[in-house]
Design a protein around this motif. Structure first.
Motif, PDB file in Angstrom:
ATOM      1  N   GLN A   6       0.871  -1.161   0.000  1.00 21.26           N
ATOM      2  CA  GLN A   6       0.000   0.000   0.000  1.00 21.26           C
ATOM      3  C   GLN A   6       0.915   1.218   0.000  1.00 21.26           C
ATOM      4  O   GLN A   6       1.695   1.417   0.926  1.00 21.26           O
ATOM      5  CB  GLN A   6      -0.905   0.005   1.235  1.00 21.26           C
ATOM      6  CG  GLN A   6      -1.939  -1.100   1.201  1.00 21.26           C
ATOM      7  CD  GLN A   6      -2.871  -1.048   2.396  1.00 21.26           C
ATOM      8  OE1 GLN A   6      -2.902  -1.958   3.204  1.00 21.26           O
ATOM      9  NE2 GLN A   6      -3.649   0.017   2.488  1.00 21.26           N
ATOM     10  N   HIS A  10      -0.309   7.763   4.573  1.00 24.85           N
ATOM     11  CA  HIS A  10      -1.148   8.765   5.234  1.00 24.85           C
ATOM     12  C   HIS A  10      -1.789   9.629   4.152  1.00 24.85           C
ATOM     13  O   HIS A  10      -1.093  10.146   3.286  1.00 24.85           O
ATOM     14  CB  HIS A  10      -0.321   9.655   6.163  1.00 24.85           C
ATOM     15  CG  HIS A  10       0.378   8.901   7.244  1.00 24.85           C
ATOM     16  ND1 HIS A  10      -0.255   8.503   8.400  1.00 24.85           N
ATOM     17  CD2 HIS A  10       1.647   8.449   7.343  1.00 24.85           C
ATOM     18  CE1 HIS A  10       0.597   7.854   9.163  1.00 24.85           C
ATOM     19  NE2 HIS A  10       1.762   7.793   8.544  1.00 24.85           N
ATOM     20  N   GLU A  88      -8.404   3.631   9.289  1.00 27.32           N
ATOM     21  CA  GLU A  88      -7.284   2.929   8.662  1.00 27.32           C
ATOM     22  C   GLU A  88      -7.858   1.952   7.647  1.00 27.32           C
ATOM     23  O   GLU A  88      -8.843   1.264   7.928  1.00 27.32           O
ATOM     24  CB  GLU A  88      -6.504   2.126   9.707  1.00 27.32           C
ATOM     25  CG  GLU A  88      -5.766   2.949  10.733  1.00 27.32           C
ATOM     26  CD  GLU A  88      -4.366   3.317  10.268  1.00 27.32           C
ATOM     27  OE1 GLU A  88      -3.811   4.271  10.837  1.00 27.32           O
ATOM     28  OE2 GLU A  88      -3.836   2.683   9.343  1.00 27.32           O
ATOM     29  N   PHE A  90      -6.994  -1.253   5.042  1.00 24.12           N
ATOM     30  CA  PHE A  90      -6.037  -2.326   4.796  1.00 24.12           C
ATOM     31  C   PHE A  90      -6.456  -3.137   3.581  1.00 24.12           C
ATOM     32  O   PHE A  90      -7.597  -3.584   3.491  1.00 24.12           O
ATOM     33  CB  PHE A  90      -5.939  -3.272   6.000  1.00 24.12           C
ATOM     34  CG  PHE A  90      -5.400  -2.629   7.240  1.00 24.12           C
ATOM     35  CD1 PHE A  90      -6.245  -2.051   8.169  1.00 24.12           C
ATOM     36  CD2 PHE A  90      -4.035  -2.607   7.483  1.00 24.12           C
ATOM     37  CE1 PHE A  90      -5.758  -1.454   9.317  1.00 24.12           C
ATOM     38  CE2 PHE A  90      -3.528  -2.020   8.643  1.00 24.12           C
ATOM     39  CZ  PHE A  90      -4.388  -1.438   9.551  1.00 24.12           C
ATOM     40  N   PHE A 103      -1.860  -9.099   4.786  1.00 22.55           N
ATOM     41  CA  PHE A 103      -2.302  -7.708   4.834  1.00 22.55           C
ATOM     42  C   PHE A 103      -1.189  -6.756   4.428  1.00 22.55           C
ATOM     43  O   PHE A 103      -0.004  -7.012   4.687  1.00 22.55           O
ATOM     44  CB  PHE A 103      -2.747  -7.339   6.255  1.00 22.55           C
ATOM     45  CG  PHE A 103      -4.085  -7.903   6.638  1.00 22.55           C
ATOM     46  CD1 PHE A 103      -4.204  -9.201   7.094  1.00 22.55           C
ATOM     47  CD2 PHE A 103      -5.237  -7.126   6.542  1.00 22.55           C
ATOM     48  CE1 PHE A 103      -5.447  -9.724   7.433  1.00 22.55           C
ATOM     49  CE2 PHE A 103      -6.475  -7.638   6.890  1.00 22.55           C
ATOM     50  CZ  PHE A 103      -6.577  -8.934   7.336  1.00 22.55           C
ATOM     51  N   GLY A 104      -1.592  -5.646   3.817  1.00 21.71           N
ATOM     52  CA  GLY A 104      -0.681  -4.544   3.628  1.00 21.71           C
ATOM     53  C   GLY A 104      -0.507  -3.785   4.931  1.00 21.71           C
ATOM     54  O   GLY A 104      -1.175  -4.074   5.926  1.00 21.71           O
ATOM     55  N   ARG A 105       0.381  -2.797   4.928  1.00 13.49           N
ATOM     56  CA  ARG A 105       0.663  -2.095   6.162  1.00 13.49           C
ATOM     57  C   ARG A 105      -0.397  -1.069   6.533  1.00 13.49           C
ATOM     58  O   ARG A 105      -0.386  -0.516   7.630  1.00 13.49           O
ATOM     59  CB  ARG A 105       2.025  -1.417   6.101  1.00 13.49           C
ATOM     60  CG  ARG A 105       2.156  -0.324   5.082  1.00 13.49           C
ATOM     61  CD  ARG A 105       3.455   0.445   5.269  1.00 13.49           C
ATOM     62  NE  ARG A 105       3.403   1.252   6.485  1.00 13.49           N
ATOM     63  CZ  ARG A 105       4.438   1.916   6.978  1.00 13.49           C
ATOM     64  NH1 ARG A 105       5.589   1.867   6.377  1.00 13.49           N
ATOM     65  NH2 ARG A 105       4.326   2.623   8.070  1.00 13.49           N
ATOM     66  N   GLY A 106      -1.309  -0.806   5.606  1.00 10.98           N
ATOM     67  CA  GLY A 106      -2.415   0.084   5.925  1.00 10.98           C
ATOM     68  C   GLY A 106      -2.193   1.504   5.464  1.00 10.98           C
ATOM     69  O   GLY A 106      -1.067   1.960   5.284  1.00 10.98           O
TER      70      GLY A 106
ATOM     71  N   GLN B  37      -0.703  -6.909  15.535  1.00  9.83           N
ATOM     72  CA  GLN B  37      -0.695  -5.643  14.811  1.00  9.83           C
ATOM     73  C   GLN B  37       0.080  -4.612  15.626  1.00  9.83           C
ATOM     74  O   GLN B  37      -0.420  -4.081  16.617  1.00  9.83           O
ATOM     75  CB  GLN B  37      -2.117  -5.153  14.533  1.00  9.83           C
ATOM     76  CG  GLN B  37      -2.141  -3.921  13.646  1.00  9.83           C
ATOM     77  CD  GLN B  37      -3.554  -3.462  13.311  1.00  9.83           C
ATOM     78  OE1 GLN B  37      -4.538  -3.920  13.896  1.00  9.83           O
ATOM     79  NE2 GLN B  37      -3.684  -2.560  12.358  1.00  9.83           N
ATOM     80  N   GLY B  40       1.107   1.262  13.452  1.00 10.16           N
ATOM     81  CA  GLY B  40       1.599   1.749  12.172  1.00 10.16           C
ATOM     82  C   GLY B  40       1.843   0.664  11.135  1.00 10.16           C
ATOM     83  O   GLY B  40       2.326   0.950  10.040  1.00 10.16           O
ATOM     84  N   GLN B  41       1.501  -0.553  11.483  1.00 13.50           N
ATOM     85  CA  GLN B  41       1.701  -1.665  10.554  1.00 13.50           C
ATOM     86  C   GLN B  41       0.402  -2.436  10.365  1.00 13.50           C
ATOM     87  O   GLN B  41      -0.545  -2.309  11.141  1.00 13.50           O
ATOM     88  CB  GLN B  41       2.789  -2.613  11.080  1.00 13.50           C
ATOM     89  CG  GLN B  41       4.155  -1.966  11.249  1.00 13.50           C
ATOM     90  CD  GLN B  41       5.193  -2.943  11.754  1.00 13.50           C
ATOM     91  OE1 GLN B  41       5.051  -4.155  11.607  1.00 13.50           O
ATOM     92  NE2 GLN B  41       6.245  -2.417  12.344  1.00 13.50           N
ATOM     93  N   GLY B  42       0.377  -3.255   9.310  1.00 18.62           N
ATOM     94  CA  GLY B  42      -0.768  -4.121   9.097  1.00 18.62           C
ATOM     95  C   GLY B  42      -0.683  -5.352   9.977  1.00 18.62           C
ATOM     96  O   GLY B  42       0.358  -5.662  10.551  1.00 18.62           O
TER      97      GLY B  42
END
Lengths: 113, 112
Positions: A6, A10, A88, A90, A103-106, B37, B40-42
């Motif tokens: 991703q 932000h 957030e 994801f 999952f991606g990091r968001g 989790q 700041g991470q998925g």
């Protein structure tokens, strides 16, 4: 191993602005793709999913995502965001016969009223 | 349909102490996951159960983390001893064939 990227970590928008969040995955075979949302203080919830068929997927709350196989992408879009979309987001995949979601990091989205 | 239940919601411990988290999945969901989790991470998968058997625990730090699902329903995740870097939200999720993941609210662990 499969991975999800991703690119936008932000994003800050004003209400009524259009939104597009990028998601790219690494696996070249059959994939199942998801977008999850996590509102402040709440659990992860499914926004939309793609398993097969129409590559343009409609989700809840006016969100949609388009699966573009040639680009390994599954970007999330909304034409007009609201303050309540602050959350957030994801991207996640199931691929390669595995039932283990990656999952991606968001992406943190803040919408100013 | 009741959701995935997790407890406690919050836990603060000192490093080297032990802690346990509990998860009750949605009724009928054979597959259960524990995710970590970090801020700041998925979510990162720790372990996956199918009924009471472990499907994948390749990313579980087995020197300090353990998990079980003895009767194929509830599950517990334990950390012993905890380290500062274990501070995170621990998420439990369950699913069944054709269904996406359903997540619990998570347990926020702070290790001081």
């Amino acid at each position: 191993a499969q991975s999800v990227s991703q690119h936008n970590h932000h994003v800050i928008l004003s209400e009524a602005a259009s939104l597009e969040l990028g998601c790219n995955y690494s696996y070249g075979g059959t994939v199942n793709l998801f977008w999850y949302v996590q509102y402040p203080g709440q659990h992860l919830q499914l926004l939309l999913k793609y398993f097969s068929g129409d590559p343009l997927v409609k989700g809840i709350k006016g969100f949609e995502a388009e699966f573009i196989k040639s680009k390994f992408s599954f970007n999330l879009r909304k034409p007009s965001v609201q303050w309540s979309d602050t959350a957030e987001y994801f991207c996640a995949t199931l691929s390669g016969g595995s039932y283990i979601p990656t999952f991606g990091r968001g992406t943190s989205l803040i919408v100013h009223p | 349909e009741a959701g995935v239940a997790q407890s406690p919601r919050y836990k603060i411990i000192e490093k080297r102490q032990s802690v346990a988290f509990w998860c009750n999945p949605i009724s009928g969901h054979a597959t259960l996951y524990w995710y970590q989790q970090i801020l700041g991470q998925g979510p990162k998968l720790l372990i996956q159960f199918q009924n009471n058997g472990v499907v994948d625990d390749s990313q579980l730090p087995k020197d300090r983390f353990s998990a079980e699902r003895l009767k194929g329903v509830d599950s517990t995740l334990k950390i012993q001893p905890a380290k500062l870097e274990d501070s995170a939200v621990y998420l439990c999720a369950s699913t069944t064939t054709g269904s996406p993941l359903h997540f619990g609210n998570g347990t926020r662990l702070t290790v001081t």
